[in-house]
Design an enzyme around this catalytic site. Sequence first.
Site, mmCIF file in Angstrom:
data_model
loop_
_atom_site.group_PDB
_atom_site.id
_atom_site.type_symbol
_atom_site.label_atom_id
_atom_site.label_comp_id
_atom_site.label_asym_id
_atom_site.label_seq_id
_atom_site.Cartn_x
_atom_site.Cartn_y
_atom_site.Cartn_z
ATOM 1 N N HIS A 190 1.737 1.995 -3.631
ATOM 2 C CA HIS A 190 0.311 2.448 -3.940
ATOM 3 C C HIS A 190 0.772 3.788 -3.841
ATOM 4 C CE1 HIS A 190 -0.927 -1.421 -5.925
ATOM 5 N NE2 HIS A 190 -0.864 -1.845 -4.675
ATOM 6 N N SER A 215 0.468 -1.655 -0.126
ATOM 7 C CA SER A 215 0.522 -0.141 0.292
ATOM 8 C C SER A 215 1.146 1.264 0.319
ATOM 9 C CB SER A 215 -0.597 -0.560 1.879
ATOM 10 O OG SER A 215 -0.213 0.061 2.714
HETATM 11 ZN ZN LIG Z 1 1.259 -3.418 5.546
#
Ligand SMILES: [Zn+2]
Length: 336
Positions: free
Chosen positions: A44, A41
């Site tokens: 991202h 994440s």
């Molecule tokens: Zn994580």
Amino acid sequence: MIAFAKTGRGAGEAGLVDRSDPHPGPGEVCIRISACGICGSDLHVFRADPGYEWVNPPVVLGHECAGTVAKAGPGVTRFRPGDRVVPISVQGCLQCRDCRAGRTNRCPQRRVMGLSHDGAMAEFAIVREEYLLPVSEELPLETAALAEPLSVAVHAVARARLGPGDVAVVSGPGPIGLFCALVAQKWGAEVVLTGVERDEPLRLETARRHGLRTVNVERSPLRESIGRRPNRWIEASGSTAALDDAFELLIPGGQLVVVGLYPTAWELPLNRAVRDEVTVAFSYGSTYRDYEIALQLLGTGMVDADTLVARYPLRQAARAFADLTDGSIVKALLVP
Ligand SMILES: [Zn+2]
Ligand SMILES: [Zn+2]
């Protein structure tokens, strides 16, 4: 202190920033960070991929961390300076029905450390004491920093209700998929971890070194190489092609757990799902209980941190992000 922050909304708008040392308020603890992992994440957010528009820069990234208590704020009772700790990344309000039942990952008001507010790619981070778990003296803090991704796997495998006698495919050999496969194997299932050609030299090889059976689906069709068809499938690749494979190969009554996040929509093969009574469950983040189990598992030596992790000084965070993006490492740990 120095910290690595997402500084603007654009792709790659991130870098080292100077921050004043944080001070813990009532009920809060200031942690001296020993190590902080870079999560998918974080990549991202770094690249400003769709689906992360809710992250509001400037924010110090990082939620996969461990450290020692530097200062305890007024009213803190469970921790004192010097204590070794790991914080929970998905932090609920602790008051709603889900939070009171221990399902803080479903809290409508949940916040994610290092995405909603400043995180742990820094020398110090502030965390409420309720979100902290103690780490035993025997566990190196750099290994304890893996508790977050391992807890996400513990949660996903629990959602699959899996145990001895089950045949499970885990698709996607990134850190979460690798950990799901290790936990599923530990819980007694027969496990195959799948990947594609670009996963072969590093990710699938790392999985095999952890004692996992792997299949490169671009080299050998899964249906033939797997032997028995699976009754459990954990999808951790974020590729909708793997969801199609799951519906093709799961036996009737099988169960699919989805822990990946997807850049595109996907059409559920409805009639197949109905006629075979396939169960689909979704899994997001993890809870206090999942972290407790993850820390116990790390204590058993189940994860070989040395073969999995590449360490970088926090000042070289940008290089670690670049190495993760080009796939030359499996997992990066930033060390302040
Ligand atoms: Zn994580
Ligand atoms: Zn809540």
